[in-house]
Scaffold this active site. Structure first.
Site, PDB file in Angstrom:
ATOM      1  N   ASP A  33       0.637  -1.197   0.068  1.00  0.00           N
ATOM      2  CA  ASP A  33       0.038  -0.224  -0.200  1.00  0.00           C
ATOM      3  C   ASP A  33       0.982   1.378   0.213  1.00  0.00           C
ATOM      4  OD1 ASP A  33      -2.408   1.360   0.133  1.00  0.00           O
ATOM      5  OD2 ASP A  33      -2.581   1.274   2.174  1.00  0.00           O
ATOM      6  N   ASN A  81      -9.916  -2.517  -7.060  1.00  0.00           N
ATOM      7  CA  ASN A  81      -9.487  -1.845  -7.995  1.00  0.00           C
ATOM      8  C   ASN A  81      -9.439  -1.323  -9.136  1.00  0.00           C
ATOM      9  OD1 ASN A  81      -6.737  -2.621  -6.262  1.00  0.00           O
ATOM     10  ND2 ASN A  81      -7.275  -0.958  -5.714  1.00  0.00           N
TER      11      ASN A  81
END
Ligand code: FPP
Length: 260
Positions: A33, A81
């Site tokens: 991340d 996503n």
């Protein structure tokens, strides 16, 4: 479980000066991340963050192979996503194509088997075909499994598993009363892969974000403050040392856990 660093022929051994962590996870899962924030800080497009994140992927893969991690699962693209801006999704897909083309050599040289998990049917054909090609070319390699979670969601994986079990019940092949945790585990995407011992998430975020929901039941979680493109070998070792210092009890008392 304590395992010593395996002696394997991988690049970067010259830089190996720090002591190996005392306990190496058999299965390490990582939520990579912070790529977007890394790029934003530099006034760059988000995809530049992902491009630089790909360099960290290479370092971590090499390091895991060297240390003797048996399975490494990287959360590369989630089912959520797909809702990101088209430009970013397209950029990521192109990056996957480049990476899958350029890294095959590294996999072959280091005995690493590539495996993919997720709803691969949603991927562009170029990505899917390269994943399949690399999986096929590396399928007999036994040094380490590199598992890419792409178009992956933990809930989605469980839905697939429950559908599979439901079909077996409908066909009269399975008595619902005989469904066990073991059987659910065996109905997941990669039934032969043991649950992760350690989950690392970068960029100081403390969520699991729909990653390996079933499999992370007893994983240790270590959060690194570094953004993924800045996640260095030293920081990776620090995370492994934190894991090595954890006391894993699996629901037992301290006395029971020590005895077992
Ligand atoms: C999360 O950061 C990261 C991703 C959604 C993509 C991860 C992909 C890579 C590291 C690219 C290379 C990977 C492989 C396997 C070749 P974010 O964009 O959510 O960061 P932010 O929270 O700072 O916005």
């Amino acid at each position: 479980m304590t395992r010593r660093a395996a002696s394997v022929d991988v690049v970067d051994q010259k830089r190996d000066s720090s002591p190996a962590p005392k306990a190496i996870p058999r299965h390490l899962a990582i939520i990579m991340d912070g790529n977007g924030r890394w790029a934003k800080k530099r006034f760059m497009p988000r995809v530049e963050g992902h491009r630089n994140g790909a360099k960290t992927v290479r370092m971590v893969v090499e390091e895991c192979r060297k240390l003797g991690v048996r399975h490494l699962t990287l959360f590369a693209f989630s089912t959520e996503n797909w809702r990101r801006p088209e430009e970013e999704v397209g950029g990521l897909m192109r990056l996957f194509v480049q990476h899958l083309e350029s890294e095959l050599e590294l996999l072959l040289k280091n005995g690493i088997r590539l495996r993919a998990m997720g709803d691969l049917s949603r991927l562009p054909a170029a990505v899917r075909e390269l994943l399949e090609r690399n999986e096929e070319r590396t399928k007999d390699l036994t040094g380490m499994d590199l598992i890419l979670a792409v178009s992956y969601g933990g809930r989605d994986e469980l839905v697939h598993a429950f559908r599979k079990l439901g079909r077996a019940v409908k066909a009269g092949e399975l008595d619902p009363e005989t469904v066990t945790e073991e059987l659910v585990s065996r109905s997941l995407y990669l039934p032969d892969v043991p649950d992760p011992d350690l989950l690392i998430r970068t960029s100081d975020e403390t969520r699991i974000s729909n990653f390996l929901l079933w499999q992370l039941a007893y994983a240790e979680i270590v959060v690194s403050p570094e953004l993924w493109p800045d996640f260095s070998r030293d920081e990776f070792h620090r995370c492994l040392h934190v894991f090595a210092g954890r006391n894993r009890r699996f629901g037992l008392t301290q006395e029971q856990a020590s005895a077992s």
